[in-house]
Design a protein around this motif. Structure first.
Motif, PDB file in Angstrom:
ATOM      1  N   ILE A 139      13.953 -39.254  67.732  1.00  0.00           N
ATOM      2  CA  ILE A 139      13.631 -40.586  67.274  1.00  0.00           C
ATOM      3  C   ILE A 139      13.405 -41.529  68.137  1.00  0.00           C
ATOM      4  N   HIS A 140      12.307 -42.247  68.366  1.00  0.00           N
ATOM      5  CA  HIS A 140      11.982 -43.255  69.427  1.00  0.00           C
ATOM      6  C   HIS A 140      12.157 -42.749  70.799  1.00  0.00           C
ATOM      7  N   ALA A 141      12.196 -41.636  70.914  1.00  0.00           N
ATOM      8  CA  ALA A 141      12.135 -40.720  72.227  1.00  0.00           C
ATOM      9  C   ALA A 141      13.424 -40.947  73.033  1.00  0.00           C
ATOM     10  N   GLN A 142      14.473 -41.150  71.906  1.00  0.00           N
ATOM     11  CA  GLN A 142      15.855 -41.110  72.587  1.00  0.00           C
ATOM     12  C   GLN A 142      16.354 -39.570  72.860  1.00  0.00           C
ATOM     13  N   SER A 143      15.866 -38.856  73.956  1.00  0.00           N
ATOM     14  CA  SER A 143      16.155 -37.565  74.295  1.00  0.00           C
ATOM     15  C   SER A 143      16.750 -37.590  75.527  1.00  0.00           C
ATOM     16  N   GLN A 144      17.712 -36.826  75.892  1.00  0.00           N
ATOM     17  CA  GLN A 144      18.259 -36.769  77.298  1.00  0.00           C
ATOM     18  C   GLN A 144      18.075 -35.165  77.828  1.00  0.00           C
ATOM     19  N   ILE A 145      17.253 -34.577  76.958  1.00  0.00           N
ATOM     20  CA  ILE A 145      17.146 -32.792  77.029  1.00  0.00           C
ATOM     21  C   ILE A 145      16.650 -32.708  78.272  1.00  0.00           C
ATOM     22  N   VAL A 146      15.676 -33.518  78.924  1.00  0.00           N
ATOM     23  CA  VAL A 146      14.963 -32.977  79.977  1.00  0.00           C
ATOM     24  C   VAL A 146      15.913 -33.444  81.324  1.00  0.00           C
ATOM     25  N   ARG A 147      16.878 -34.340  81.298  1.00  0.00           N
ATOM     26  CA  ARG A 147      17.848 -34.427  82.095  1.00  0.00           C
ATOM     27  C   ARG A 147      18.811 -33.347  82.190  1.00  0.00           C
ATOM     28  N   ARG A 148      19.197 -32.879  80.986  1.00  0.00           N
ATOM     29  CA  ARG A 148      20.087 -31.463  80.741  1.00  0.00           C
ATOM     30  C   ARG A 148      19.339 -30.315  81.647  1.00  0.00           C
ATOM     31  N   MET A 149      18.185 -30.225  81.134  1.00  0.00           N
ATOM     32  CA  MET A 149      17.255 -28.943  81.617  1.00  0.00           C
ATOM     33  C   MET A 149      17.268 -28.985  83.029  1.00  0.00           C
ATOM     34  N   ILE A 150      17.119 -30.302  83.486  1.00  0.00           N
ATOM     35  CA  ILE A 150      16.933 -30.250  85.224  1.00  0.00           C
ATOM     36  C   ILE A 150      18.520 -29.914  85.727  1.00  0.00           C
ATOM     37  N   GLU A 151      19.528 -30.380  85.306  1.00  0.00           N
ATOM     38  CA  GLU A 151      20.889 -30.232  85.860  1.00  0.00           C
ATOM     39  C   GLU A 151      21.004 -28.594  85.694  1.00  0.00           C
ATOM     40  N   ALA A 152      20.576 -28.000  84.614  1.00  0.00           N
ATOM     41  CA  ALA A 152      20.725 -26.323  84.241  1.00  0.00           C
ATOM     42  C   ALA A 152      19.850 -25.354  85.376  1.00  0.00           C
ATOM     43  N   SER A 201       2.323 -13.484  65.255  1.00  0.00           N
ATOM     44  CA  SER A 201       2.299 -13.593  63.900  1.00  0.00           C
ATOM     45  C   SER A 201       3.595 -13.649  63.542  1.00  0.00           C
ATOM     46  N   PRO A 202       4.019 -13.978  62.187  1.00  0.00           N
ATOM     47  CA  PRO A 202       5.356 -13.849  61.848  1.00  0.00           C
ATOM     48  C   PRO A 202       5.934 -12.516  61.879  1.00  0.00           C
ATOM     49  N   ALA A 203       5.180 -11.394  61.857  1.00  0.00           N
ATOM     50  CA  ALA A 203       5.800 -10.133  61.971  1.00  0.00           C
ATOM     51  C   ALA A 203       5.989  -9.631  63.429  1.00  0.00           C
ATOM     52  N   GLU A 204       5.112 -10.141  64.203  1.00  0.00           N
ATOM     53  CA  GLU A 204       5.586  -9.697  65.702  1.00  0.00           C
ATOM     54  C   GLU A 204       6.637 -10.715  66.464  1.00  0.00           C
ATOM     55  N   ALA A 205       6.745 -11.923  65.728  1.00  0.00           N
ATOM     56  CA  ALA A 205       7.549 -12.756  66.666  1.00  0.00           C
ATOM     57  C   ALA A 205       8.919 -12.341  66.895  1.00  0.00           C
ATOM     58  N   PRO A 206       9.403 -12.474  67.956  1.00  0.00           N
ATOM     59  CA  PRO A 206      10.726 -11.826  68.334  1.00  0.00           C
ATOM     60  C   PRO A 206      11.746 -12.647  67.908  1.00  0.00           C
ATOM     61  N   SER A 207      11.447 -14.001  67.799  1.00  0.00           N
ATOM     62  CA  SER A 207      12.544 -15.003  67.222  1.00  0.00           C
ATOM     63  C   SER A 207      11.710 -16.024  66.368  1.00  0.00           C
ATOM     64  N   ASN A 208      12.398 -17.218  65.911  1.00  0.00           N
ATOM     65  CA  ASN A 208      11.774 -18.285  65.505  1.00  0.00           C
ATOM     66  C   ASN A 208      12.033 -19.569  66.263  1.00  0.00           C
ATOM     67  N   LEU A 209      12.199 -19.277  67.631  1.00  0.00           N
ATOM     68  CA  LEU A 209      12.716 -20.479  68.699  1.00  0.00           C
ATOM     69  C   LEU A 209      11.267 -20.774  69.372  1.00  0.00           C
ATOM     70  N   ALA A 210      10.757 -21.890  69.051  1.00  0.00           N
ATOM     71  CA  ALA A 210       9.517 -22.271  69.677  1.00  0.00           C
ATOM     72  C   ALA A 210       9.637 -23.301  70.810  1.00  0.00           C
ATOM     73  N   VAL A 211       8.494 -23.201  71.720  1.00  0.00           N
ATOM     74  CA  VAL A 211       8.680 -23.825  73.029  1.00  0.00           C
ATOM     75  C   VAL A 211       8.412 -25.380  72.352  1.00  0.00           C
ATOM     76  N   ALA A 212       9.160 -26.198  72.838  1.00  0.00           N
ATOM     77  CA  ALA A 212       9.217 -27.611  72.491  1.00  0.00           C
ATOM     78  C   ALA A 212       8.699 -28.744  73.211  1.00  0.00           C
ATOM     79  N   ALA A 213       7.735 -28.088  74.101  1.00  0.00           N
ATOM     80  CA  ALA A 213       6.675 -29.228  74.801  1.00  0.00           C
ATOM     81  C   ALA A 213       7.474 -29.766  76.095  1.00  0.00           C
ATOM     82  N   ARG A 214       8.590 -29.230  76.438  1.00  0.00           N
ATOM     83  CA  ARG A 214       9.280 -29.714  77.622  1.00  0.00           C
ATOM     84  C   ARG A 214       9.661 -28.555  78.291  1.00  0.00           C
ATOM     85  N   TYR A 215       9.309 -28.556  79.824  1.00  0.00           N
ATOM     86  CA  TYR A 215       9.415 -27.454  80.726  1.00  0.00           C
ATOM     87  C   TYR A 215      10.250 -27.873  82.123  1.00  0.00           C
ATOM     88  N   VAL A 216      10.848 -27.080  82.771  1.00  0.00           N
ATOM     89  CA  VAL A 216      11.066 -27.661  84.178  1.00  0.00           C
ATOM     90  C   VAL A 216      10.840 -26.237  84.938  1.00  0.00           C
TER      91      VAL A 216
END
Ligand code: G1P
Length: 298
Positions: A139-152, A201-216
């Motif tokens: 909410i209001h873009a208060q995410s630090q996920i990209v910082r943690r992704m860069i650290e990892a 498709s739901p039948a072929e999906a290996p999980s329900n974890l969807a790419v959430a628009a951020r990548y390093v």
């Protein structure tokens, strides 16, 4: 020697936004308002808080409003100053952030993978963040996920780190979906990817974890993008290049978004409306009365 950190973000904004017609006929979807700001301003502010300083937009036809938005409008600043509108001036403070903006065009609409590949000559041989310009994280873009992704990325000497969010099974058809490697990754905040598949498709999906628009990415992703044939929808898919990277033995990690850093997808009306409502309800000035209004209407 400590690893140099990553300060370059590639932000693809070339997509036509056809799922949001007629709203996007002559206006980029990345410029749609969510509460007080256009989507892409949230994206830049989120990334700037995570340490990114250089922004390379991959644009397309009809997207010049994005360039104008991040430009300094000296005339407007001057006229607000002259008329003593200090409060409004503060709304333009983002113009003066110490960030650099670069723009390149995706001259043919060949898909997200191709858009990222268009950035290769400018990115060169350095790791970079890719952040989709139609998604806000937190909410209001208060995410630090990209910082943690860069650290990892550095700590694990990864070739790619990708943010994921669990979605209902019927929604997997809209996203890149992870096939997590179930063996322990040595860090509870990340998992290793055994594979990834674009919009299964739901039948072929290996999980329900969807790419959430951020990548390093390490620049090695460009080698795989160059070899990637058109896939789903006849487009060159970033997901397919990531799958190639995994198959070639690359270390690709997934990082789940915590609930407080949910993703707001502005790519279709359902999620756009939800995002707008949540951001407006959270507005410090008008949120309270809007929530009362909504209650009264229901
Ligand atoms: C793109 C990607 C998809 C990803 C999604 C996230 O799809 O291809 O893998 O999950 O972005 O926003 P698009 O929304 O462009 O169809």
């Amino acid at each position: 020697m400590p690893e140099a950190t990553i300060d370059l973000a590639v932000v693809p904004v070339a997509g036509r936004g056809t799922r949001l017609l007629p709203l996007t006929k002559s206006q980029p979807k990345e410029m749609l308002p969510v509460g007080r700001k256009p989507v892409v301003q949230y994206v830049v502010e989120e990334l700037a808080r995570c340490g990114l300083r250089r922004f390379l937009f991959v644009t397309g036809p009809g997207k010049t409003a994005i360039e104008n938005h991040f430009d300094i409008d000296a005339e407007l600043v001057e006229s607000l100053r002259e008329s003593g509108k200090e409060e409004l001036l503060r709304e333009l403070a983002f113009e003066r952030a110490e960030l650099d903006y670069f723009y390149t065009r995706q001259r043919r609409q060949l898909g997200l993978g191709h858009a990222i590949l268009c950035s290769a000559p400018a990115v060169g041989n350095e790791p970079f963040v890719a952040a989709l310009g139609d998604s806000i994280i937190g909410i209001h873009a208060q995410s630090q996920i990209v910082r943690r992704m860069i650290e990892a990325f550095h700590a694990r000497q990864a070739d790619a780190v990708i943010a994921f969010e669990a979605v209902p099974p019927e929604d997997v058809v809209h996203y890149g979906i992870a096939q997590p490697d179930r063996s322990p990754s040595g860090d509870e905040n990340v998992f290793r990817l055994a594979g990834i598949v674009e919009k299964p498709s739901p039948a072929e999906a290996p999980s329900n974890l969807a790419v959430a628009a951020r990548y390093v990415f390490s620049p090695v992703i460009f080698d795989h993008l160059r070899e990637t044939e058109p896939g789903k929808g006849g487009e060159i898919q970033l997901t397919d290049a990531i799958q190639r990277l995994i198959q070639s033995g690359g270390t690709v990690l997934g990082m789940p978004l915590p609930p407080a850093e949910r993703r707001f997808d502005i790519g279709n009306f359902e999620s756009y409306f939800k995002a707008f409502l949540e951001f407006a309800f959270a507005d410090p000035e008008y949120g309270g009365q809007l929530r009362r209004l909504a209650k009264g209407l229901l």
